[in-house]
Motif scaffolding. Structure first.
Motif, PDB file in Angstrom:
ATOM      1  N   GLY A 113       0.787  -1.215   0.000  1.00 42.41           N
ATOM      2  CA  GLY A 113       0.000   0.000   0.000  1.00 42.41           C
ATOM      3  C   GLY A 113       0.823   1.272   0.000  1.00 42.41           C
ATOM      4  O   GLY A 113       0.316   2.356  -0.258  1.00 42.41           O
ATOM      5  N   VAL A 114       2.119   1.149   0.275  1.00 42.41           N
ATOM      6  CA  VAL A 114       3.025   2.310   0.266  1.00 42.41           C
ATOM      7  C   VAL A 114       3.559   2.443  -1.157  1.00 42.41           C
ATOM      8  O   VAL A 114       4.488   1.757  -1.547  1.00 42.41           O
ATOM      9  N   GLY A 126       4.003   4.557  -8.322  1.00 39.74           N
ATOM     10  CA  GLY A 126       3.569   3.225  -8.722  1.00 39.74           C
ATOM     11  C   GLY A 126       4.423   2.095  -8.184  1.00 39.74           C
ATOM     12  O   GLY A 126       4.100   0.933  -8.370  1.00 39.74           O
ATOM     13  N   ALA A 127       5.527   2.406  -7.498  1.00 35.42           N
ATOM     14  CA  ALA A 127       6.422   1.374  -6.964  1.00 35.42           C
ATOM     15  C   ALA A 127       6.278   1.299  -5.448  1.00 35.42           C
ATOM     16  O   ALA A 127       5.879   2.261  -4.802  1.00 35.42           O
ATOM     17  N   TYR A 173       8.404   0.816 -15.548  1.00 35.29           N
ATOM     18  CA  TYR A 173       8.402   0.124 -14.267  1.00 35.29           C
ATOM     19  C   TYR A 173       9.719   0.259 -13.524  1.00 35.29           C
ATOM     20  O   TYR A 173       9.745   0.514 -12.319  1.00 35.29           O
ATOM     21  N   LEU A 174      10.813   0.104 -14.226  1.00 36.41           N
ATOM     22  CA  LEU A 174      12.107  -0.048 -13.559  1.00 36.41           C
ATOM     23  C   LEU A 174      12.632   1.193 -12.838  1.00 36.41           C
ATOM     24  O   LEU A 174      13.037   1.080 -11.676  1.00 36.41           O
ATOM     25  N   ALA A 223      10.792   1.877  -9.466  1.00 41.78           N
ATOM     26  CA  ALA A 223      10.945   0.698  -8.610  1.00 41.78           C
ATOM     27  C   ALA A 223      12.365   0.609  -8.064  1.00 41.78           C
ATOM     28  O   ALA A 223      12.564   0.259  -6.891  1.00 41.78           O
ATOM     29  N   LEU A 224      13.333   0.940  -8.875  1.00 39.89           N
ATOM     30  CA  LEU A 224      14.727   0.882  -8.437  1.00 39.89           C
ATOM     31  C   LEU A 224      14.980   1.839  -7.275  1.00 39.89           C
ATOM     32  O   LEU A 224      15.606   1.477  -6.276  1.00 39.89           O
ATOM     33  N   VAL A 225      14.467   3.059  -7.381  1.00 41.62           N
ATOM     34  CA  VAL A 225      14.655   4.051  -6.318  1.00 41.62           C
ATOM     35  C   VAL A 225      13.927   3.624  -5.045  1.00 41.62           C
ATOM     36  O   VAL A 225      14.499   3.624  -3.953  1.00 41.62           O
TER      37      VAL A 225
END
Length: 195
Positions: free
Chosen positions: A39-40, A44-45, A145-146, A149-151
């Motif tokens: 939920g966090v 989007g990541a 996406y990447l 998400a990476l951060v």
């Protein structure tokens, strides 16, 4: 003919108590991931607690245990993710084995050294998952996406890393090497005080 070599540290079967504790850590991590961390969201990541586990186990218990735990955690993750089945298991296995190969000898790394390694392992797992998703034909796996998400996963690894490492240390207790006491020979005779 040939001598029998001593088994590797990670190839010994886990005692039942450690297996139960490790299973509890995996289940609690899965529940926390699904109920709280999913939920966090930032761009989007979300932080990924389950990618931290194999890295922490690999660093603290060696490549065999890291790969085994990575495989099991990956299979559990694959049950709840809408990705190709086995993808997370492959990523977890590779992460656990790679983290275990970074382990400095037989000693466990200190917390200040292990937390950045866990966060870096989480980042590597995120990149590997993104590349594999792109190979499976998931659109925008590397472009949309990447990067976020990476951060988020790396920062999440730095924040959650100490908790995961403590949980793994609790689940897989290992006797640490004894530290020498004061004195020339590594020990002091009782009742004697050096001046």
């Amino acid at each position: 003919m040939s001598q029998v070599e001593a088994p590797l540290e990670g190839s010994q079967p886990l005692p039942l108590e450690a297996l139960v504790r490790l299973s509890l850590v995996v289940v609690v991590s899965l529940v926390l991931q699904l109920s709280l961390l999913d939920g966090v969201r930032v761009a989007g990541a979300h932080p990924d607690l389950l990618v931290l586990l194999p890295v922490a186990v690999g660093l603290l218990a060696g490549p065999d245990r890291g790969a085994s735990v990575g495989f099991v955690v990956g299979l559990v993750t694959d049950l709840v993710l809408p990705t190709p089945f086995g993808l997370s298991a492959l990523v977890g296995t590779l992460l656990g084995a790679a983290a275990g190969s970074l382990r400095p000898g037989r000693a466990r790394p200190s917390l200040w050294m292990a937390v950045p390694l866990v966060a870096a392992g989480a980042a590597a797992g995120t990149v590997l998952r993104g590349v594999l998703l792109a190979l499976f034909g998931v659109p925008k796996a590397l472009t949309a996406y990447l990067p976020p998400a990476l951060v988020v996963v790396t920062v999440g690894g730095l924040v959650l890393g100490p908790l995961v490492l403590r949980a793994v240390r609790w689940a897989l207790p290992v006797e640490e090497p004894a530290r020498p006491g004061p004195g020339l020979g590594g020990s002091a005779a009782p009742g004697r005080v050096r001046t």
